[in-house]
Design a protein around this motif. Structure first.
Motif, PDB file in Angstrom:
ATOM      1  N   SER A 397      -3.336   9.620   0.317  1.00  0.00           N
ATOM      2  CA  SER A 397      -3.488   8.167   0.344  1.00  0.00           C
ATOM      3  C   SER A 397      -2.158   7.564   0.788  1.00  0.00           C
ATOM      4  CB  SER A 397      -3.866   7.625  -1.035  1.00  0.00           C
ATOM      5  OG  SER A 397      -3.930   6.209  -1.007  1.00  0.00           O
ATOM      6  N   ILE A 398      -2.211   6.745   1.839  1.00  0.00           N
ATOM      7  CA  ILE A 398      -1.022   6.075   2.347  1.00  0.00           C
ATOM      8  C   ILE A 398      -1.106   4.609   1.936  1.00  0.00           C
ATOM      9  CG2 ILE A 398       0.327   5.507   4.389  1.00  0.00           C
ATOM     10  CD1 ILE A 398      -0.889   7.882   5.799  1.00  0.00           C
ATOM     11  N   ALA A 399      -0.203   4.214   1.053  1.00  0.00           N
ATOM     12  CA  ALA A 399      -0.151   2.814   0.608  1.00  0.00           C
ATOM     13  C   ALA A 399       0.677   2.033   1.619  1.00  0.00           C
ATOM     14  CB  ALA A 399       0.467   2.719  -0.775  1.00  0.00           C
ATOM     15  N   LEU A 400       0.023   1.208   2.411  1.00  0.00           N
ATOM     16  CA  LEU A 400       0.697   0.493   3.482  1.00  0.00           C
ATOM     17  C   LEU A 400       1.433  -0.723   2.936  1.00  0.00           C
ATOM     18  CD1 LEU A 400      -2.179   0.721   6.080  1.00  0.00           C
ATOM     19  CD2 LEU A 400      -0.186   2.186   5.885  1.00  0.00           C
ATOM     20  N   ASP A 401       2.604  -0.989   3.493  1.00  0.00           N
ATOM     21  CA  ASP A 401       3.412  -2.099   3.007  1.00  0.00           C
ATOM     22  C   ASP A 401       2.727  -3.442   3.219  1.00  0.00           C
ATOM     23  OD1 ASP A 401       5.372  -0.342   2.261  1.00  0.00           O
ATOM     24  OD2 ASP A 401       6.394  -0.428   4.190  1.00  0.00           O
ATOM     25  N   GLN A 402       2.311  -3.670   4.456  1.00  0.00           N
ATOM     26  CA  GLN A 402       1.596  -4.897   4.807  1.00  0.00           C
ATOM     27  C   GLN A 402       0.426  -4.507   5.701  1.00  0.00           C
ATOM     28  OE1 GLN A 402       4.518  -7.377   6.698  1.00  0.00           O
ATOM     29  NE2 GLN A 402       5.309  -8.165   4.764  1.00  0.00           N
ATOM     30  N   PRO A 403      -0.722  -4.116   5.126  1.00  0.00           N
ATOM     31  CA  PRO A 403      -1.843  -3.650   5.950  1.00  0.00           C
ATOM     32  C   PRO A 403      -2.153  -4.646   7.050  1.00  0.00           C
ATOM     33  CG  PRO A 403      -2.311  -3.410   3.616  1.00  0.00           C
ATOM     34  CD  PRO A 403      -1.048  -4.207   3.721  1.00  0.00           C
ATOM     35  N   PRO A 404      -2.374  -4.162   8.308  1.00  0.00           N
ATOM     36  CA  PRO A 404      -2.376  -2.743   8.673  1.00  0.00           C
ATOM     37  C   PRO A 404      -1.028  -2.228   9.137  1.00  0.00           C
ATOM     38  CG  PRO A 404      -3.145  -4.051  10.508  1.00  0.00           C
ATOM     39  CD  PRO A 404      -2.821  -5.018   9.422  1.00  0.00           C
ATOM     40  N   ARG A 405       0.084  -2.839   8.730  1.00  0.00           N
ATOM     41  CA  ARG A 405       1.397  -2.392   9.160  1.00  0.00           C
ATOM     42  C   ARG A 405       1.724  -1.027   8.552  1.00  0.00           C
ATOM     43  NH1 ARG A 405       2.681  -4.234  13.571  1.00  0.00           N
ATOM     44  NH2 ARG A 405       4.879  -3.826  13.128  1.00  0.00           N
ATOM     45  N   PRO A 406       2.514  -0.200   9.250  1.00  0.00           N
ATOM     46  CA  PRO A 406       2.747   1.181   8.821  1.00  0.00           C
ATOM     47  C   PRO A 406       3.897   1.329   7.830  1.00  0.00           C
ATOM     48  CG  PRO A 406       3.749   0.794  10.947  1.00  0.00           C
ATOM     49  CD  PRO A 406       3.042  -0.472  10.575  1.00  0.00           C
ATOM     50  N   LYS A 407       4.264   2.610   7.609  1.00  0.00           N
ATOM     51  CA  LYS A 407       5.424   3.016   6.817  1.00  0.00           C
ATOM     52  C   LYS A 407       5.262   2.712   5.330  1.00  0.00           C
ATOM     53  CE  LYS A 407       7.950   4.534  10.260  1.00  0.00           C
ATOM     54  NZ  LYS A 407       8.362   5.932  10.421  1.00  0.00           N
ATOM     55  N   GLY A 408       4.194   3.206   4.744  1.00  0.00           N
ATOM     56  CA  GLY A 408       4.015   3.070   3.308  1.00  0.00           C
ATOM     57  C   GLY A 408       4.245   4.406   2.625  1.00  0.00           C
ATOM     58  N   SER A 409       4.139   4.431   1.332  1.00  0.00           N
ATOM     59  CA  SER A 409       4.319   5.666   0.577  1.00  0.00           C
ATOM     60  C   SER A 409       3.070   6.534   0.678  1.00  0.00           C
ATOM     61  CB  SER A 409       4.618   5.340  -0.891  1.00  0.00           C
ATOM     62  OG  SER A 409       3.518   4.623  -1.453  1.00  0.00           O
ATOM     63  N   ILE A 410       3.256   7.861   0.551  1.00  0.00           N
ATOM     64  CA  ILE A 410       2.162   8.820   0.672  1.00  0.00           C
ATOM     65  C   ILE A 410       2.043   9.589  -0.635  1.00  0.00           C
ATOM     66  CG2 ILE A 410       1.275  10.816   1.934  1.00  0.00           C
ATOM     67  CD1 ILE A 410       2.910   9.936   4.337  1.00  0.00           C
TER      68      ILE A 410
END
Length: 509
Positions: A397-410
């Protein structure tokens, strides 16, 4: 209007109708063949070659019979036989082509044989019309105007109308088998009208033959198409990328056939032919367009509503190149996420990536360093992106910082290594396609195991209802599972199928 003029006018009408049926059926034949052999230039070369050869033989035979006293009777018998063949074909075509593709090694010769099976006999028999009509015009008086030009010109105009009407109206609105059935009825009607024009032919004989042919046709019901919630089995080669539209239309990709298919009336029809693409994922893009992940060519294609390519993205404009896009799924803002997994080998380094394409076609890197990321599912409520790490045998599960923006925690949400499912221990087996359910559960296609697993708040449900061993992707239509996969994966073209189950998904809670 004299009797001869009226007779020739009616003959012109029959020639037009016969030309309509002949070329319209050629267009229908491509729809019969495309689910099994694709719609590539090789397939069309086989279709066109068979049509031309059959027409040439029909012209030779019809020209030979044109001077005979039995020319009219021969024309009636030939047309009735063509009608009978179409009646039978409307029932057996798909089963026969499916048997051919499953029983014989795929090659251009098999495609040519399939084209002969579909087209050769009816096109040959219908091609009697033009040369015999030349002989019948003005009772064979060759001193009259250029009869051959009139006859072939009228027939060709019918060809044009048949081609356009079939391509733009009949095929989009009716199934191939249904169209073929009613084309057969049209041929019977042509025979009856032609017989009425020729008093020299015994009415009793014509009536008996016509009634027999019509009776046989009417006893063969038009093909019954699959109801919305009945089990559906469609042959394919290496199908992936199931997408269910808001109107519950089923789409899926076939990597070996370089095509996207749409299921219409229980049959698979080519929606988009994409040479050298190797499509493995398909979804909506920016509301009225579609996005296709091309595994072979390393591209993402944007299609318009008619299935034509409007733009091609390969990542180079953003400082990197896509390697082998795999699954693709829409976000909540008109864009898409797609996986770019890298080499399909347990020994390969974890170089897989996940990208996002915004509705303005801007590309962003979401995650990297994954062991063959495959299926994707975006949860608009939580803003999390689920990814099946195929060779890692787990769901991330990738928690996106500002969906749909990338670079979230996995983070890992499920590990399949401890499940006792036959085939799962194979190094190449693992979670493939993903789909979210309204209650928060997730469906996972387990590649190499012929199994789909439902993971949810109330535990795990394992489904093994006859799926192909290498089940690759799935979707939900009217609360039923639509799954695709191949029976083997060690040679190309593969053989596989699309399955839509009649059972609805049950909530284990």
């Amino acid at each position: 209007m004299t009797g001869a003029v009226l007779r020739n006018a009616v003959l012109c009408g029959l020639l037009f109708c016969e030309g309509f049926v002949l070329m319209g059926f050629e267009m229908v034949s491509s729809r019969f063949m495309s689910p099994y052999f694709g719609s590539s230039i090789e397939t069309w070369a086989c279709i066109i070659s068979v049509v031309l050869c059959s027409m040439a033989l029909g012209y030779f035979t019809g020209g030979y019979l044109a001077g005979s006293r039995r020319a009219k009777t021969a024309l009636i018998v030939a047309t009735l036989l063509a009608a009978l063949y179409l009646f039978v074909l409307s029932v057996i075509a798909h089963n026969t082509l499916g048997w051919m593709i499953e029983s014989v090694e795929f090659s251009v010769y098999l495609t040519l044989l399939a084209a002969v099976f579909i087209l050769a006999i009816p096109v040959y028999l219908m091609s009697f019309w033009s040369p015999i009509a030349v002989g019948l015009w003005h009772h064979g008086d060759t001193n009259r105007p250029p009869v051959a030009g009139y006859v072939y010109g009228i027939s060709t105009v019918g060809n044009v109308f048949g081609t356009l009407s079939t391509a733009f109206y009949l095929v989009p609105n009716f199934g191939s088998s249904t169209i073929t059935f009613y084309m057969a009825l049209a041929l019977v009607g042509i025979v009856v009208i032609f017989a009425l024009l020729n008093a020299s032919i015994k009415a009793n004989t014509v009536g008996v033959i016509s009634c027999v042919a019509l009776g046989i046709g009417l006893t063969i019901p038009p093909p019954v198409t699959a109801a919305p919630n009945t089990r559906l089995d469609l042959p394919a080669n290496y199908p992936e990328g199931v997408y269910i539209s808001p109107s519950n239309q089923i789409y899926f990709t076939d990597m070996d056939r370089d095509s996207v298919y749409r299921v219409i009336e229980g049959r698979a029809a080519v929606f988009a032919s994409l040479p050298s693409c190797g499509p493995t994922g398909f979804t909506t893009f920016n509301d009225d367009h579609y996005a296709v992940a091309c595994h072979k060519s390393g591209e993402v294609l944007i299609l318009n509503a008619e299935g034509r390519v409007e733009s091609t993205l390969n990542g180079s404009a953003f400082g990197f190149r896509f390697r082998n896009p795999n699954d693709i799924n829409f976000d909540a803002n008109g864009g898409v996420y797609f996986s770019d997994p890298g080499p399909f080998s347990p020994r390969a380094q974890p170089v897989g990536k996940v990208f996002h394409i915004a509705s303005d076609k801007t590309v962003s890197l979401v995650a990297e360093g994954l062991r063959y990321p495959n299926g994707l599912a975006f949860n608009a409520e939580t803003g999390a992106l689920l990814v099946s790490e195929h060779l890692g045998k787990r769901i991330l599960s990738i928690a996106l910082d500002q969906p749909p923006r990338p670079k979230g925690s996995i983070q890992e949400v499920f590990d399949f290594t401890d499940l006792e499912i036959e085939g799962l221990l194979d190094p190449l087996s693992g979670p493939d396609g993903l789909r979210l359910l309204p209650d928060g559960a997730v469906l996972v296609a387990l590649y190499g195991t012929a199994t789909i697993v439902q993971l949810g708040p109330c535990g795990r449900v394992t489904l093994t209802d006859g799926f192909p061993k290498f089940v690759t992707s799935l979707g939900i239509q009217n609360k039923r599972i639509v799954a695709v996969g191949a029976f083997f994966n060690n040679r190309s073209p593969a053989q596989g199928q699309l399955i839509a189950l009649s059972e609805t998904i049950q909530n284990p809670c």
